[in-house]
Design an enzyme around this catalytic site. Sequence first.
Site, PDB file in Angstrom:
ATOM      1  N   THR A  10      -5.519  10.583  -2.222  1.00 23.81           N
ATOM      2  CA  THR A  10      -4.829  10.543  -0.645  1.00 23.81           C
ATOM      3  C   THR A  10      -3.890  11.850  -0.257  1.00 23.81           C
ATOM      4  O   THR A  10      -3.882  12.373   0.657  1.00 23.81           O
ATOM      5  CB  THR A  10      -4.643   9.256  -0.237  1.00 23.81           C
ATOM      6  OG1 THR A  10      -5.597   8.286  -0.800  1.00 23.81           O
ATOM      7  CG2 THR A  10      -4.236   9.143   0.966  1.00 23.81           C
TER       8      THR A  10
ATOM      9  N   GLU B  63       0.907  -1.124  -0.122  1.00 20.38           N
ATOM     10  CA  GLU B  63      -0.067   0.083   0.061  1.00 20.38           C
ATOM     11  C   GLU B  63       0.905   1.201  -0.120  1.00 20.38           C
ATOM     12  O   GLU B  63       0.581   2.153  -0.722  1.00 20.38           O
ATOM     13  CB  GLU B  63      -0.932   0.030   1.204  1.00 20.38           C
ATOM     14  CG  GLU B  63      -1.894   1.164   0.837  1.00 20.38           C
ATOM     15  CD  GLU B  63      -2.586   1.670   2.070  1.00 20.38           C
ATOM     16  OE1 GLU B  63      -2.317   1.624   3.268  1.00 20.38           O
ATOM     17  OE2 GLU B  63      -3.496   2.367   1.869  1.00 20.38           O
TER      18      GLU B  63
HETATM   19  N1  HSE Z   1      -5.791   7.472   7.352  1.00 20.18           N
HETATM   20  C1  HSE Z   1      -5.888   7.832   5.934  1.00 20.18           C
HETATM   21  C2  HSE Z   1      -6.157   9.316   5.878  1.00 20.18           C
HETATM   22  C3  HSE Z   1      -6.656   6.985   5.205  1.00 20.18           C
HETATM   23  O1  HSE Z   1      -7.161   9.865   6.097  1.00 20.18           O
HETATM   24  O2  HSE Z   1      -5.216  10.089   4.902  1.00 20.18           O
HETATM   25  C4  HSE Z   1      -6.375   7.144   3.708  1.00 20.18           C
HETATM   26  O3  HSE Z   1      -5.923   6.113   3.063  1.00 20.18           O
END
Ligand code: HSE
Length: 322
Positions: free
Chosen positions: A190, A137
């Site tokens: 992201t 990932e």
């Molecule tokens: N915890 C991570 C975020 C999850 O909020 O950026 C996203 O993959």
Amino acid sequence: MPTAKDSSEVIVFAPATVANVACGYDVLGFAIDEPGDYIVARHADKPGLRITAITGDDGKLPLDPEKNTATVAALDLLHHLGMTDRGIEIEIHKRMPFGSGLGSSAASAVAGAYAVNKLIGEPLSKMQLLPFAMTGEASADGAWHADNVGPCLLGGIVFIRDNDELDVAQLPVPKNLWAAVVHPDIEILTKVAREILPKDIPLANATQQIGNLGGLLCGLIQSDYGLISRSIHDVIAEPRRQKLIPDFYKAKRAAMAAGALGFSISGAGPSVFALCEGKEIAEEAGEAIAKVFNTIPLSNQVHISPVNQKGVQVVDKIPELK
Ligand code: HSE
């Protein structure tokens, strides 16, 4: 679509996940039943790991095993086991949108590591596969957080005390806890959603967030829906990230009016989720959220699911696309 023939082949399904769960940024996540990714792994005579097919990705994913999330995870595992010259072929069937906040890259990474581990006789336990799936990932989003990979692999609701040490714990799932997860058809990277978050946060916000996270964990352990509901608040990421999701607060009001326990962004978004007591309320919340997006208009997909307690698993076949 392929069907598993014998032990020379394994088909696995890795589910979507809701990361953060409002107050648990990078440290809390749960799995849902659908959607998810499928991976087929089979033995081959030619040494080395190869990707023979990818479907559902619109040609976006690399066929180079060193660059694809699923095979980066599998290669890391084979390297650890000293088995990189094993002949293995991989097919990847993406059933999750990219940049959706549903843990798409985590699902592929988990499926890759799990499928290869199964194919070679399961030398490692699910928990032992965690670091390899994480490597996969991280190759996609460059960050190291187990709040998607953890629940996708193990199932249930997973809390991560420390992401570097991968010290994770599965929490009990209250009976009748359901989720409505709605994916509006926009893409959020992201990386971008992480960059807009501040490096430092005021002490008062940290205190609130810790209180809510503690409350949510206690509420889950004690099946106390009131405490769960009072705790689903995110004062750190949601106020910044909501700007990326059209009519976020309208959708939140609609879900809460439908009786949801709480509502927030799923992972980095744009998917949103409502946690609910019972399937009926989850369906109503899902419908209410979808109505807000439809009015914009913004097409969306609604997924109503209990918490998926199994995580990644072997399946007989890959269902046809609906
Ligand atoms: N915890 C991570 C975020 C999850 O909020 O950026 C996203 O993959």
